[in-house]
Structure formats: structure tokens, C-alpha cells
Design a protein around this motif. Structure first.
Motif, short mmCIF file in Angstrom:
data_model
loop_
_atom_site.label_atom_id
_atom_site.label_comp_id
_atom_site.label_asym_id
_atom_site.label_seq_id
_atom_site.Cartn_x
_atom_site.Cartn_y
_atom_site.Cartn_z
N ASP A 1 0.82 -1.21 0.00
CA ASP A 1 0.00 0.00 0.00
C ASP A 1 0.86 1.26 0.00
N LEU A 2 1.95 1.24 0.76
CA LEU A 2 2.86 2.38 0.79
C LEU A 2 3.48 2.60 -0.59
N THR A 3 3.87 1.52 -1.25
CA THR A 3 4.45 1.62 -2.59
C THR A 3 3.46 2.23 -3.57
N THR A 4 2.20 1.82 -3.47
CA THR A 4 1.16 2.38 -4.34
C THR A 4 1.04 3.89 -4.15
N GLN A 5 1.09 4.33 -2.88
CA GLN A 5 1.01 5.76 -2.58
C GLN A 5 2.21 6.51 -3.18
N ILE A 6 3.40 5.95 -3.01
CA ILE A 6 4.61 6.60 -3.52
C ILE A 6 4.61 6.67 -5.05
N CYS A 7 4.17 5.59 -5.68
CA CYS A 7 4.18 5.53 -7.14
C CYS A 7 3.12 6.42 -7.78
N LYS A 8 2.19 6.94 -6.98
CA LYS A 8 1.18 7.87 -7.49
C LYS A 8 1.75 9.26 -7.73
N GLN A 9 2.90 9.53 -7.10
CA GLN A 9 3.47 10.87 -7.18
C GLN A 9 3.92 11.19 -8.60
N LYS A 10 3.57 12.40 -9.03
CA LYS A 10 4.01 12.83 -10.35
C LYS A 10 5.47 13.22 -10.31
N SER A 11 6.17 12.92 -11.36
CA SER A 11 7.58 13.29 -11.45
C SER A 11 7.71 14.80 -11.57
N PRO A 12 8.69 15.38 -10.88
CA PRO A 12 8.93 16.83 -11.02
C PRO A 12 9.20 17.23 -12.46
N ASP A 13 9.67 16.28 -13.26
CA ASP A 13 9.94 16.59 -14.67
C ASP A 13 8.64 16.86 -15.42
N ALA A 14 7.56 16.19 -14.94
CA ALA A 14 6.27 16.35 -15.61
C ALA A 14 5.55 17.59 -15.11
N GLU A 15 5.68 17.85 -13.81
CA GLU A 15 5.01 19.01 -13.22
C GLU A 15 5.88 19.56 -12.11
N GLN A 16 6.45 20.73 -12.30
CA GLN A 16 7.37 21.31 -11.34
C GLN A 16 6.66 21.60 -10.03
N VAL A 17 7.28 21.21 -8.92
CA VAL A 17 6.71 21.43 -7.60
C VAL A 17 7.45 22.58 -6.94
N ASP A 18 6.71 23.54 -6.42
CA ASP A 18 7.31 24.68 -5.74
C ASP A 18 8.02 24.21 -4.48
N SER A 19 9.31 24.56 -4.33
CA SER A 19 10.09 24.09 -3.19
C SER A 19 9.59 24.66 -1.87
N THR A 20 8.73 25.69 -1.93
CA THR A 20 8.22 26.25 -0.68
C THR A 20 6.90 25.62 -0.27
N THR A 21 6.35 24.73 -1.12
CA THR A 21 5.10 24.06 -0.77
C THR A 21 5.33 23.15 0.42
N LEU A 22 4.42 23.20 1.37
CA LEU A 22 4.60 22.46 2.62
C LEU A 22 4.81 20.98 2.38
N LEU A 23 4.02 20.39 1.48
CA LEU A 23 4.10 18.94 1.27
C LEU A 23 4.65 18.61 -0.10
N GLY A 24 5.47 19.48 -0.66
CA GLY A 24 6.11 19.19 -1.93
C GLY A 24 7.22 18.20 -1.75
N THR A 25 8.00 17.97 -2.80
CA THR A 25 9.06 16.97 -2.71
C THR A 25 10.16 17.40 -1.75
N SER A 26 10.31 18.71 -1.54
CA SER A 26 11.32 19.16 -0.60
C SER A 26 10.98 20.55 -0.13
N CYS A 27 11.60 20.95 0.97
CA CYS A 27 11.43 22.31 1.46
C CYS A 27 12.77 23.04 1.32
#
Length: 367
Positions: A301-327
Motif C-alpha cells: 500500500d505504501l508503494t502504491t502511494q509513492i508511485c502515485k506521485q508525479k515526477s517533477p519533470d512532468a510538473e514542477q513542484v514549488d520548493s516552498t510548498t509544505l508537502l512538496g518533494t522538498s522544502c
């Protein structure tokens, strides 16, 4: 519905909650550290895979059966494996007893005993759920290393058509390629593999050339600083001398790291104490449930959750977003700037030699 059944359901529901800081990781930001608990879940019919103690006991029995260990030594080691708390020391002594007096790794009878214990592994794969989950993550860039002697993951991966490759620390070029992410389906066995006597070592002195190589040590320790390690089925990995030599001794500010460890919550007091202790080493301890049978499904189940994440290459995540890939702080740490930006925090005391004092780790293996 009776109260017992309701309690069981509540426990199962709680065990399915995931830390968002983990479940929202990109697969390529993770490094899986696989212990005997994974093998025990996959091939429960092989007692030696259940724990370190079970493995050592099986090797002793094989040595007795093959007559490669004096009966007096067999009796002595049987006592040690029951009484001694430090099983790594027992394993070291056992290997030395079945190796040449010169201290060389080859030839030795220890390998023969392991081959006896792990004979026909592929026929014993009963529940490949965890292995299937690991392969899903590897497909997406997650790296894998293990303290296990067995190659169950490689066997299963090859059955699925994956170009699996078993690696050990004796091959510097391969280790460097793996650490740089160039061997997608490579599994690094830091204790070696039972099929290769040259790569099997428990004592860090056996890897002296490697641990004294600044190029190799820097790239391995950089993994511990920049990846999030996810410990699966690990009981005493943090106390393992080789793991400590490779990743813990010289990595500073471990409290600023973010690693994860899945454990069985058998005792609440011990569990919460472990959580507090491990945070000092930058490790978040997570319970997968109060039964070992919950482990494979939790990982799936954990793997399924992780694999749902979109790649930053496909959609850039703002580094200041609380729950983004990084802070921002995480990004600074990865760039090595955290020392001047963060106040000092409470840490476990080091001993006189500077080695970290590792808190006891809950076992998740079936003993």
C-alpha cells in the motif's frame, strides 16, 4: 460485531496510515535498506531467513551435518547463539572458525554451509508481495542495498524479466556505477552473497581497502546525506559494523536527515522510546502494525502511494510548498549549507572513539 473484532479493525486502519513526508517522496529520492524481515515474509518456509539468530543457528546445524566444525565447537556455538546478545560477534567468530588461519576469505566452509541453508531458494518463494513492491520502486529509480546473503529479490526480478544484478563491495567500479544510479536493477549486498565466497565478509576489516578509499566513501556517504533511506525488515542494521563504517561514522548532523524505518509494534512503551531515540539519528520510526503478517500489505500500500506521485519533470513542484518533494531547508541540507542555518539540537553522546551510540532497534523478524 463484537468488541474484539472492532479493536482488530481499528488496529488495521491505524496501520494503514502513512506519513505524508514518506508517501509523497519521489521513488528516485528513496534508497531501500532490506533486512531479513523481507526474506522471512517472502519465503517463510526457510527458518534461516527469519532473523539473524535463525540464520546463525541454521549455519551451525549445517556445519554439524557437513562435518566441517568440530563437535566441541558446534556445542559451544549453540550456547553462544542462545546466550550472547551481540550476534554479529558470534557470526564473526563462526566465520573465522571455518576459514583459513591466515584470515583470508577464500576458501572457507562458511560458504558451503550457506549454500546448504539456502539451497533451491526459487522453490521457496511463497509470498512475493514485498518483492513485487520493491521492483515497482526500482523501475522508478529507487536504489536497493541489503545486509542479506540471499538473492530472493534478484531471482524474482529475473522471473519477471528484469535485468537484475547482484553486487558486492569488493568490486569498486560496480559500486561506483551503482551509487551514481547507473545500474537500475542492481542490488548491493554489503555482506556479500552466499554464492560468491570472495564477496562474503562480516568484519569491516575485510573491506579495509574500500573504507580507506576516499572516492568510494564519499559517494556512499553522500547517498546517506541526500537520499531518504527506507529500512524494510531490518532489526539490527544500525548496529551492523559494516553499515556503520559505510554510512554512520563520518556522516555528521544525522539529526538533520530524514530516513524511515518500518517496525512491528509489539510493545507500545518500547515503540515510542525507539521513535524518540531514532529521531536523534534522523530516522522516523513507523509501525506497520502489531502483527508481522501486516508487513507485506503495508509495504504494498505504501508503494502504491509513492508511485502515485508525479515526477517533477512532468510538473514542477514549488520548493516552498509544505508537502512538496522538498522544502527550502531540505534543499540547503543537500547543498551542505545547513550547518550555518540551523541551531544545534540534542544528539546522542558519542563514545571516546567518536562512533555513534546506536539505540536498540525493535526486531520485526519472526524468531
Amino acid at each position: 460485531m463484537d468488541s474484539t473484532h472492532r479493536k482488530t479493525n481499528r488496529s488495521e486502519q491505524k496501520s494503514r496510515k502513512f506519513l505524508k513526508s514518506l508517501s509523497r517522496k519521489q521513488p528516485r529520492d528513496l534508497l531501500l535498506m532490506i533486512g531479513t524481515g523481507v526474506s522471512a515474509a517472502v519465503a517463510p518456509g526457510i527458518p534461516a531467513l527469519r532473523s539473524w539468530r535463525s540464520c546463525i543457528e541454521a549455519v551451525i546445524e549445517a556445519a554439524d551435518h557437513l562435518e566441517v566444525l568440530h563437535p566441541g565447537d558446534v556445542a559451544e556455538f549453540r550456547k553462544k547463539v542462545v546466550k550472547d546478545r551481540d550476534l554479529l560477534v558470534v557470526a564473526h567468530d563462526l566465520i573465522r572458525k571455518m576459514s583459513p588461519r591466515t584470515g583470508d576469505a577464500k576458501p572457507n566452509f562458511f560458504q558451503d554451509c550457506l549454500m546448504e541453508v539456502f539451497d533451491n531458494l526459487e522453490q521457496h518463494i511463497q509470498n512475493p508481495v514485498v518483492l513485487r513492491s520493491i521492483l515497482r520502486l526500482m523501475e522508478r529509480g529507487t536504489m536497493v542495498l541489503t545486509t542479506n546473503y540471499d538473492n530472493l529479490l534478484e531471482i524474482f526480478g529475473q522471473q519477471q524479466g528484469k535485468p537484475m544484478e547482484s553486487l558486492d563491495l569488493k568490486d569498486k567500479d560496480k559500486v561506483l556505477q551503482w551509487a551514481k544510479g547507473h545500474i537500475r536493477y542492481g542490488v548491493l549486498h554489503i555482506h556479500g552473497l552466499y554464492t560468491d565466497p570472495c564477496g562474503m565478509v562480516l568484519d569491516p576489516s575485510g573491506y579495509k581497502d574500500l573504507t580507506q578509499d576516499p572516492e568510494v566513501m564519499e559517494i556512499l556517504q553522500d547517498l546517506y546525506r541526500t537520499k531518504s533511506f527506507l529500512f524494510l525488515g531490518c532489526g539490527e542494521t544500525l548496529c551492523d559494523q559494516i553499515f556503520q563504517a559505510l554510512f554512520l561514522y563520518t556522516v555528521k548532523n544525522k539529526v538533520d536527515l530524514e530516513h524511515y524505518m518500518l517496525v512491528l509494534k509489539e510493545n507500545e512503551d518500547q515503540f515510542f522510546k525507539l521513535q524518540a531515540d531514532m529521531l536523534l539519528h534522523g530516522i522516523k520510526v513507523v509501525s506497520y502494525g502489531d502483527s508481522f503478517e501486516s508487513f507485506p500489505e503495508y509495504v504494498e500500500d505504501l508503494t502504491t502511494q509513492i508511485c502515485k506521485q508525479k515526477s517533477p519533470d512532468a510538473e514542477q513542484v514549488d520548493s516552498t510548498t509544505l508537502l512538496g518533494t522538498s522544502c527550502i531547508d531540505c534543499a540547503k541540507r543537500k547543498l551542505g549549507d545547513s550547518d550555518k542555518d540551523h541551531p544545534k539540537r540534542a544528539r546522542l553522546l558519542d563514545n571516546d572513539g567518536g562512533d555513534p551510540i546506536i539505540a536498540p532497534v525493535l526486531r520485526i523478524q519472526v524468531s
